[in-house]
Scaffold this motif. Sequence first.
Motif, PDB file in Angstrom:
ATOM      1  N   LEU A 137       0.801  -1.229   0.000  1.00 15.81           N
ATOM      2  CA  LEU A 137       0.000   0.000   0.000  1.00 15.81           C
ATOM      3  C   LEU A 137       0.835   1.281   0.000  1.00 15.81           C
ATOM      4  CD1 LEU A 137      -2.747  -0.937   2.637  1.00 15.81           C
ATOM      5  CD2 LEU A 137      -3.107  -0.614   0.182  1.00 15.81           C
ATOM      6  N   THR A 138       2.032   1.215   0.568  1.00 11.96           N
ATOM      7  CA  THR A 138       2.821   2.428   0.794  1.00 11.96           C
ATOM      8  C   THR A 138       3.912   2.626  -0.254  1.00 11.96           C
ATOM      9  OG1 THR A 138       4.258   1.190   2.299  1.00 11.96           O
ATOM     10  CG2 THR A 138       2.426   2.408   3.284  1.00 11.96           C
ATOM     11  N   ASN A 139       4.489   3.826  -0.230  1.00 17.19           N
ATOM     12  CA  ASN A 139       5.608   4.134  -1.111  1.00 17.19           C
ATOM     13  C   ASN A 139       6.820   3.296  -0.732  1.00 17.19           C
ATOM     14  OD1 ASN A 139       4.116   6.129  -2.435  1.00 17.19           O
ATOM     15  ND2 ASN A 139       4.782   7.720  -1.016  1.00 17.19           N
ATOM     16  N   PRO A 140       7.711   3.031  -1.677  1.00 18.70           N
ATOM     17  CA  PRO A 140       8.908   2.239  -1.378  1.00 18.70           C
ATOM     18  C   PRO A 140       9.687   2.831  -0.201  1.00 18.70           C
ATOM     19  CG  PRO A 140       8.690   2.544  -3.743  1.00 18.70           C
ATOM     20  CD  PRO A 140       7.641   3.414  -3.108  1.00 18.70           C
ATOM     21  N   GLY A 141      10.049   1.975   0.740  1.00 16.45           N
ATOM     22  CA  GLY A 141      10.838   2.418   1.887  1.00 16.45           C
ATOM     23  C   GLY A 141      10.036   2.916   3.063  1.00 16.45           C
ATOM     24  N   ALA A 142       8.739   3.145   2.885  1.00 14.30           N
ATOM     25  CA  ALA A 142       7.928   3.704   3.973  1.00 14.30           C
ATOM     26  C   ALA A 142       7.853   2.759   5.165  1.00 14.30           C
ATOM     27  CB  ALA A 142       6.523   4.045   3.471  1.00 14.30           C
ATOM     28  N   ILE A 143       7.666   1.487   4.908  1.00 13.05           N
ATOM     29  CA  ILE A 143       7.556   0.533   6.009  1.00 13.05           C
ATOM     30  C   ILE A 143       8.921   0.295   6.649  1.00 13.05           C
ATOM     31  CG2 ILE A 143       6.921  -1.813   6.668  1.00 13.05           C
ATOM     32  CD1 ILE A 143       4.589   0.145   6.023  1.00 13.05           C
TER      33      ILE A 143
END
Length: 454
Positions: A137-143
């Motif tokens: 669901l999130t942008n790359p690297g967000a998690i």
Amino acid sequence: MKLRKAASFAIALTVVTGLLAGCSKGNSATNAGKEDKGNEGTQTEQASKDVKLTFFNTSAEVNTVFEELFKKYHEQNPQVTIELIPTPIGGAQLEKFQSLLASGNPATIVNLDAGTILQYKDDFLDLEPEKAKYEALTNPGAIDGALLDGQFLGIPWTAQGYGLLYNKRAVEEGIGGAFDPASVKTRDDLEAIFKKIEASGKAPVMLHGADWSLGAHYLGLTYSLQSQKVEDNRKFVEELKNGQVQLTENPQFTGLMDTFDLLKKYNARKSDPLVADYNRDSADFAKGAAAFYFMGDWSWAVIGTLEGRDADFGILPLPISNNPEDFGNAQVAYSEPKLFAIDDSKSTPEQQEAAKAFIEWMVSSEDGQKAIITDMGLSMPYKDLKAKSTNVMSNAVSEYVKQGKIINIGVINYLPQDYWAKTGAAMQKYLVGNIDRQGLAQEVQDYWKSYAGK
């Protein structure tokens, strides 16, 4: 970073203690109901479908938006009721959280700084089973940026940045022509503009004198500028604790403080620098009383609602040297400052599942994204955004993010919870001239040495 630390709104503190008691594990009424038969058993079975959640919010400036969101979710999911536990901005938020935890009545869901979640990680649900979903669901690297000692304990929902905000009209009137933000690459570039603005009779910059702004956002850059890798910055902090660092010999610290001296010299509040009225500072900047403002995109919560404000704003990196290539001169500070976490100390499995479902709805549905992006005026580190941001400042920060021009300030997640207040107090002394550069460095080093071995 400053949904907790970056505002001075007055929000009333209201806690419904009876509801809290009803949300803990081992609810006697629920347990007793499991043994009932006949009509009472039917009623209990129906009641068991209803879930009550409590939500502890440290983003106090948007309490009302969350409350409206809870109502909307209840309309769509009548079996789930969510009650807000509000906190006042900048005041006793951590203490309130600690008291609820100590009393055995923690909130089901919390909106907390990542560092606080890390500090109390044993009390929060491990969200590892949800990780793959949120990575999609999130942008790359967000998690990866939200992981705390490698654990997925909190779900990111906002992305924030800070630096030197600018009021385009005020700058251009001050310099007598068009302003190209890209022309500011060094400290000397910035000072040249400040001199022109001051000569025109305008205040060049607004420097907010609160401890959170000075200790976390300004001085805190010292820890994030050592390296582009959070792990390297954590090692630097450990060296500070062990007395292995002399800040007056550290180029990042000295560069930051040389720039701070510049901001102090041209500060619109230099006659009373510690007044620290966030609403007033933000409003005065928004209406052109100062051309620049050391602050973050969260200030749009104040600026965006003002009548008579200017229309064109942007953000610059804070130059810390006269070498354009030095890390920090072309980047803005950036983080995912708040995370949603779920209690694992007292909440029931039913509450935990309901909390997971609600958080997913909040960050992925059109209603949830509209509340966060449009109504709160915040940025989200998510791919499929169904709402358009009205936050001019966060949109400006997003341009730096797209270009990879950011300072990852994730090291703050691992710092003691009082670092900004303690070192911010030292910065305040420096701001008013009660201590010199050496005295400031010594106080900051002494603070870190007090954490040696911890």
